[in-house]
Design a protein around this motif. Structure first.
Motif, mmCIF file in Angstrom:
data_model
loop_
_atom_site.group_PDB
_atom_site.id
_atom_site.type_symbol
_atom_site.label_atom_id
_atom_site.label_comp_id
_atom_site.label_asym_id
_atom_site.label_seq_id
_atom_site.Cartn_x
_atom_site.Cartn_y
_atom_site.Cartn_z
ATOM 1 N N MET A 1 0.840 -1.207 0.000
ATOM 2 C CA MET A 1 0.000 0.000 0.000
ATOM 3 C C MET A 1 0.868 1.247 0.000
ATOM 4 S SD MET A 1 -3.214 -0.495 2.426
ATOM 5 C CE MET A 1 -4.674 -1.109 1.664
ATOM 6 N N MET A 2 0.301 2.347 -0.447
ATOM 7 C CA MET A 2 1.083 3.578 -0.495
ATOM 8 C C MET A 2 1.134 4.223 0.892
ATOM 9 S SD MET A 2 -0.515 5.025 -3.974
ATOM 10 C CE MET A 2 0.591 6.412 -4.157
ATOM 11 N N PRO A 207 -8.652 -13.131 4.222
ATOM 12 C CA PRO A 207 -9.328 -14.330 3.709
ATOM 13 C C PRO A 207 -10.122 -14.092 2.430
ATOM 14 C CG PRO A 207 -9.909 -13.897 6.017
ATOM 15 C CD PRO A 207 -8.909 -12.870 5.619
ATOM 16 N N TRP A 208 -10.724 -12.911 2.298
ATOM 17 C CA TRP A 208 -11.548 -12.745 1.099
ATOM 18 C C TRP A 208 -10.740 -12.222 -0.091
ATOM 19 C CZ3 TRP A 208 -12.318 -10.405 5.791
ATOM 20 C CH2 TRP A 208 -11.990 -9.067 5.874
ATOM 21 N N LYS A 209 -9.406 -12.205 0.079
ATOM 22 C CA LYS A 209 -8.515 -11.907 -1.041
ATOM 23 C C LYS A 209 -8.888 -10.661 -1.838
ATOM 24 C CE LYS A 209 -6.342 -16.286 -1.619
ATOM 25 N NZ LYS A 209 -6.262 -17.560 -2.262
ATOM 26 N N ILE A 210 -8.884 -9.546 -1.161
ATOM 27 C CA ILE A 210 -9.166 -8.291 -1.851
ATOM 28 C C ILE A 210 -8.062 -8.048 -2.887
ATOM 29 C CG2 ILE A 210 -9.563 -5.820 -1.580
ATOM 30 C CD1 ILE A 210 -10.074 -6.359 1.402
ATOM 31 N N GLY A 211 -6.818 -8.320 -2.471
ATOM 32 C CA GLY A 211 -5.693 -8.224 -3.395
ATOM 33 C C GLY A 211 -5.547 -6.863 -4.050
ATOM 34 N N ILE A 212 -5.576 -5.778 -3.239
ATOM 35 C CA ILE A 212 -5.405 -4.432 -3.796
ATOM 36 C C ILE A 212 -4.022 -4.328 -4.424
ATOM 37 C CG2 ILE A 212 -5.203 -1.988 -3.181
ATOM 38 C CD1 ILE A 212 -7.125 -2.551 -0.865
ATOM 39 N N PHE A 218 -7.679 2.510 -7.845
ATOM 40 C CA PHE A 218 -8.579 2.291 -6.713
ATOM 41 C C PHE A 218 -8.019 2.950 -5.450
ATOM 42 C CE2 PHE A 218 -9.539 -0.239 -2.885
ATOM 43 C CZ PHE A 218 -10.909 -0.031 -2.835
ATOM 44 N N GLU A 219 -6.704 2.754 -5.235
ATOM 45 C CA GLU A 219 -6.099 3.304 -4.029
ATOM 46 C C GLU A 219 -5.996 4.833 -4.098
ATOM 47 O OE1 GLU A 219 -2.326 1.590 -3.039
ATOM 48 O OE2 GLU A 219 -2.346 2.444 -1.043
ATOM 49 N N GLN A 220 -5.571 5.342 -5.271
ATOM 50 C CA GLN A 220 -5.332 6.779 -5.386
ATOM 51 C C GLN A 220 -6.610 7.592 -5.537
ATOM 52 O OE1 GLN A 220 -2.248 8.230 -7.692
ATOM 53 N NE2 GLN A 220 -0.880 6.506 -7.406
ATOM 54 N N LYS A 221 -7.536 7.081 -6.332
ATOM 55 C CA LYS A 221 -8.704 7.902 -6.678
ATOM 56 C C LYS A 221 -9.901 7.631 -5.785
ATOM 57 C CE LYS A 221 -7.496 9.372 -11.162
ATOM 58 N NZ LYS A 221 -6.616 8.446 -11.888
ATOM 59 N N PHE A 222 -9.908 6.479 -5.092
ATOM 60 C CA PHE A 222 -11.060 6.173 -4.259
ATOM 61 C C PHE A 222 -10.694 6.114 -2.771
ATOM 62 C CE2 PHE A 222 -13.785 3.075 -2.102
ATOM 63 C CZ PHE A 222 -15.006 3.710 -2.238
ATOM 64 N N LEU A 223 -9.761 5.210 -2.457
ATOM 65 C CA LEU A 223 -9.430 4.977 -1.055
ATOM 66 C C LEU A 223 -8.899 6.237 -0.355
ATOM 67 C CD1 LEU A 223 -9.820 2.402 0.471
ATOM 68 C CD2 LEU A 223 -7.440 1.768 0.015
ATOM 69 N N ALA A 224 -7.943 6.917 -1.010
ATOM 70 C CA ALA A 224 -7.311 8.070 -0.366
ATOM 71 C C ALA A 224 -8.319 9.188 -0.070
ATOM 72 C CB ALA A 224 -6.138 8.582 -1.202
ATOM 73 N N PRO A 225 -9.139 9.608 -1.058
ATOM 74 C CA PRO A 225 -10.115 10.664 -0.737
ATOM 75 C C PRO A 225 -11.129 10.227 0.315
ATOM 76 C CG PRO A 225 -10.029 10.279 -3.114
ATOM 77 C CD PRO A 225 -9.145 9.267 -2.484
ATOM 78 N N VAL A 226 -11.612 8.969 0.225
ATOM 79 C CA VAL A 226 -12.597 8.499 1.197
ATOM 80 C C VAL A 226 -11.991 8.523 2.600
ATOM 81 C CG1 VAL A 226 -13.834 6.438 2.006
ATOM 82 C CG2 VAL A 226 -13.962 7.105 -0.391
ATOM 83 N N LEU A 227 -10.763 8.013 2.725
ATOM 84 C CA LEU A 227 -10.112 7.996 4.038
ATOM 85 C C LEU A 227 -9.888 9.412 4.563
ATOM 86 C CD1 LEU A 227 -7.522 5.110 3.587
ATOM 87 C CD2 LEU A 227 -9.434 5.147 5.188
#
Ligand SMILES: [Zn+2]
Length: 242
Positions: A1-2, A207-212, A218-227
């Motif tokens: 992860m970044m 266990p559910w193997k998100i495998g980001i 996904f990480e830059q444009k979605f996860l970071a702003p949401v967090l």
């Protein structure tokens, strides 16, 4: 992860967990915890903000095993040298530092420093604030020296404010351990996983193997702003409550 994903999840974890820890009868009424004072000073607004920054910074610590990561340049040659040493000691990227054992050991180490060595504690606090600021992208793009200078100025400014506000660091060990743990959980959501039970070599994936995939859209444009929004929202609501 970044880096910034780790720092933001560390901040979210502390904002979520700190008031609960303080409210637990175990931590406020049992004499054992009052004596060790784990959360005694955790709830002044300045302490709450300090804890959030420190937990965010601690969520960067495991990646000090990666000397070419941006985070290793936070304080110029100092953090680069530290990172080289951590990388050598831990056996390279995503080994010892990405484990339960590391989180617990560093947590206890920080708690010990907080209780025993004020200077060592202050050095750790400054390092963690610096790592957090660097991770959320404070600096001058493409300019290493200028970035380190901006970071040093801001870090010491914040440290001075916390000092003036009489921030106590009884909770330092808990914040550091929570930050490191959140990092390990975060990296378990990526494809490579982590050796959670190091020194056992087996790598753990959730266990559910998100495998980001690290650094993708996904990480830059979605996860970071949401967090970021979650951090600001939680901070607002917690400070209103204090
Ligand atoms: Zn990592």
């Amino acid at each position: 992860m970044m880096g910034h994903t780790h720092a933001l999840t560390g901040a979210v974890a502390w904002l979520g967990v700190a008031p609960t820890l303080a409210a637990l009868p175990l931590l406020t009424e049992s004499s054992r915890f009052i004596e060790t004072g784990v959360m005694v000073h955790a709830l002044s607004p300045a302490e709450f903000i300090a804890g959030t920054l420190i937990c965010a910074g601690a969520a960067m610590l495991p990646d000090l095993d990666h000397p070419s990561a941006t985070i290793a340049q936070t304080f110029g040659p100092i953090t680069w040298g530290l990172s080289k040493a951590v990388s050598w000691l831990s056996g390279g990227h995503r080994h010892a530092t990405h484990s339960l054992l590391f989180a617990i050991a560093v947590g206890f180490g920080a708690h010990y420093l907080a209780n025993t060595y004020p200077i060592g504690r202050d050095v750790l606090v400054v390092l963690l604030i610096g790592l957090a600021l660097r991770a959320i992208g404070i600096g001058v793009p493409g300019k290493k020296v200028a970035s380190a200078m901006v970071n040093i100025g801001l870090t010491f400014g914040l440290f001075a404010v916390f000092h003036n506000e009489n921030v106590g660091y009884a909770w330092l060990g808990v914040a550091v351990a929570v930050g490191c743990l959140v990092h390990v959980v975060g990296d378990c959501c990526t494809e490579q996983g982590c050796p959670v039970l190091w020194p056992m070599r087996q790598r753990w994936l959730l266990p559910w193997k998100i495998g980001i995939k690290t650094g993708r859209a996904f990480e830059q444009k979605f996860l970071a702003p949401v967090l970021s929004v979650v951090v600001l929202g939680l901070l607002y609501f917690r400070l209103v409550q204090l």
